[in-house]
Design an enzyme around this catalytic site. Structure first.
Site, PDB file in Angstrom:
ATOM      1  N   ASP A   1       1.808  -4.466  -0.442  1.00  0.00           N
ATOM      2  CA  ASP A   1       1.960  -3.107  -0.969  1.00  0.00           C
ATOM      3  C   ASP A   1       2.408  -3.185  -2.425  1.00  0.00           C
ATOM      4  O   ASP A   1       3.434  -3.809  -2.731  1.00  0.00           O
ATOM      5  CB  ASP A   1       2.982  -2.343  -0.128  1.00  0.00           C
ATOM      6  CG  ASP A   1       3.101  -0.883  -0.511  1.00  0.00           C
ATOM      7  OD1 ASP A   1       2.224  -0.389  -1.244  1.00  0.00           O
ATOM      8  OD2 ASP A   1       4.073  -0.243  -0.075  1.00  0.00           O
TER       9      ASP A   1
ATOM     10  N   GLU B   1      -2.357  -0.556  -0.777  1.00  0.00           N
ATOM     11  CA  GLU B   1      -1.680  -1.149   0.371  1.00  0.00           C
ATOM     12  C   GLU B   1      -2.694  -1.574   1.421  1.00  0.00           C
ATOM     13  O   GLU B   1      -3.676  -0.883   1.661  1.00  0.00           O
ATOM     14  CB  GLU B   1      -0.713  -0.123   0.972  1.00  0.00           C
ATOM     15  CG  GLU B   1      -0.014  -0.575   2.237  1.00  0.00           C
ATOM     16  CD  GLU B   1       0.734   0.571   2.894  1.00  0.00           C
ATOM     17  OE1 GLU B   1       1.956   0.442   3.074  1.00  0.00           O
ATOM     18  OE2 GLU B   1       0.090   1.587   3.235  1.00  0.00           O
TER      19      GLU B   1
END
Length: 347
Positions: A10, A102
């Protein structure tokens, strides 16, 4: 730990990090990126001073007068997001997108040391090639990997090992369980479910009644440690989207047509880079007053990468519609096909 490891990668404060690549002198200062009149992303120094995503820009300035506000660099963000996923695909055997910055990754590691090494290598590569940082979580399931990635932020790698996992599966607050909505949380609280282990004392039929059969089964699997651990790759991307705001921070306002054309230009560039041709276009208009979005669609007879066709379609859609004052809009190319599946006569 014997399960095959799952990684969650992420990007850290993604919009703000991208905007700061060309402003290294601001890296340690509070900085936020603005979309229309709202904060889209704040870097960590700004967050430490109370600036949050979704906050009005003027409210952010009151909260932190020294914050630097930057108009969201949409084109650069989309380009970096695409390249980030190229790196993910290079480093993993399977990639399951979660958002533009992500993804869950299966790096092919059969042991935890290998997964951790792969996570560190991925972080180094993203930093070197893109000039941004990512945080990586490693766990036995997607939930554990996500919890680990949250703890790793910013710019770190974290692992949830078996002993800690057992504790989490008993004591994790329900507010930290990924995927549970606000309404469901309220209902669970009313029956005394504040932590994962609390589901043990709730009759099965009552839990199903309160949060639905699918969610109840998910909670039982999480509690038992049999929740989702499979990274499901998206084999073929079916759409690409670009969006923008009519008003920005310290820039001239854009008309709906100007904004739509800018989005189409970016989309065509991204589609060409990815080797894709589209068959349809959708414009999603966000009225300035809020309320339901206005959706305009058109499908072409043949798949194309041609800018002229998509630019003309966007202009025609807006011309044929009753367009109110807008906060912004999103343009989506749909029905994407790899170029090798598009017959030559269609170009």
């Amino acid at each position: 730990m014997t399960a095959r490891p799952v990684l969650l990668a992420d990007a850290d404060a993604f919009f703000a990090s991208v905007a700061l690549r060309s402003r290294p002198e601001l890296a340690a200062a509070p900085v936020a990126v603005v979309a229309h009149v709202f904060i889209a992303s704040a870097n960590y120094p700004a967050r430490a001073r109370g600036v949050r995503s979704g906050m009005l820009a003027q409210e952010a300035l009151r909260q932190c007068p020294e914050v630097t506000l930057i108009d969201v660099p949409r084109a650069e963000i989309e380009e970096v997001g695409d390249t980030l996923f190229d790196i993910f695909h290079d480093c993993a055997t399977a990639v399951e997108p979660g958002s533009i910055e992500e993804a869950f990754l299966d790096v092919g590691a059969t042991d935890w040391a290998g997964a951790i090494d792969a996570g560190h290598a991925l972080r180094r590569r993203v930093s070197s090639e893109l000039g941004i940082t990512i945080s990586v979580g490693v766990g036995s399931t997607k939930l554990m990997a996500k919890l680990a990635s949250r703890r790793a932020k910013p710019d770190g790698l974290s692992v949830i090992e078996s002993g800690e996992e057992a504790v989490l599966r008993a004591n994790l607050p329900m507010t930290d369980v990924w995927g549970i909505g606000a309404t469901t949380l309220v209902r669970l609280t009313r029956i005394g479910v504040f932590r994962l282990g609390d589901v043990d004392g709730i009759p099965k039929n009552e839990l199903q009644h309160v949060c639905g059969t699918a969610m109840a089964r998910r909670l039982w699997r999480i509690r038992e440690g049999t929740d989702d651990a499979v990274v499901r790759p998206v084999e073929l991307r079916s759409s690409l989207s670009a969006e923008g705001s009519t008003a920005g921070y310290a820039r001239p306002d854009a008309s709906p047509t100007e904004l739509a054309l800018a989005c189409v230009e970016r989309l065509c560039k991204r589609a060409e880079r990815a080797g894709l041709a589209g068959t349809g276009i959708t414009l999603t208009l966000r009225p300035e007053t809020g309320g339901k979005a206005i959706v305009l669609r058109r499908t072409l007879v043949a798949a194309t990468t041609g800018r002229e066709a998509w630019l003309a379609a966007a202009v025609d859609l807006l011309a044929d519609a009753s367009v109110p004052r807008l906060a912004g809009l999103r343009v989506t190319l749909t029905g994407l096909l790899p170029l090798d599946r598009v017959h030559d006569t269609l170009f």
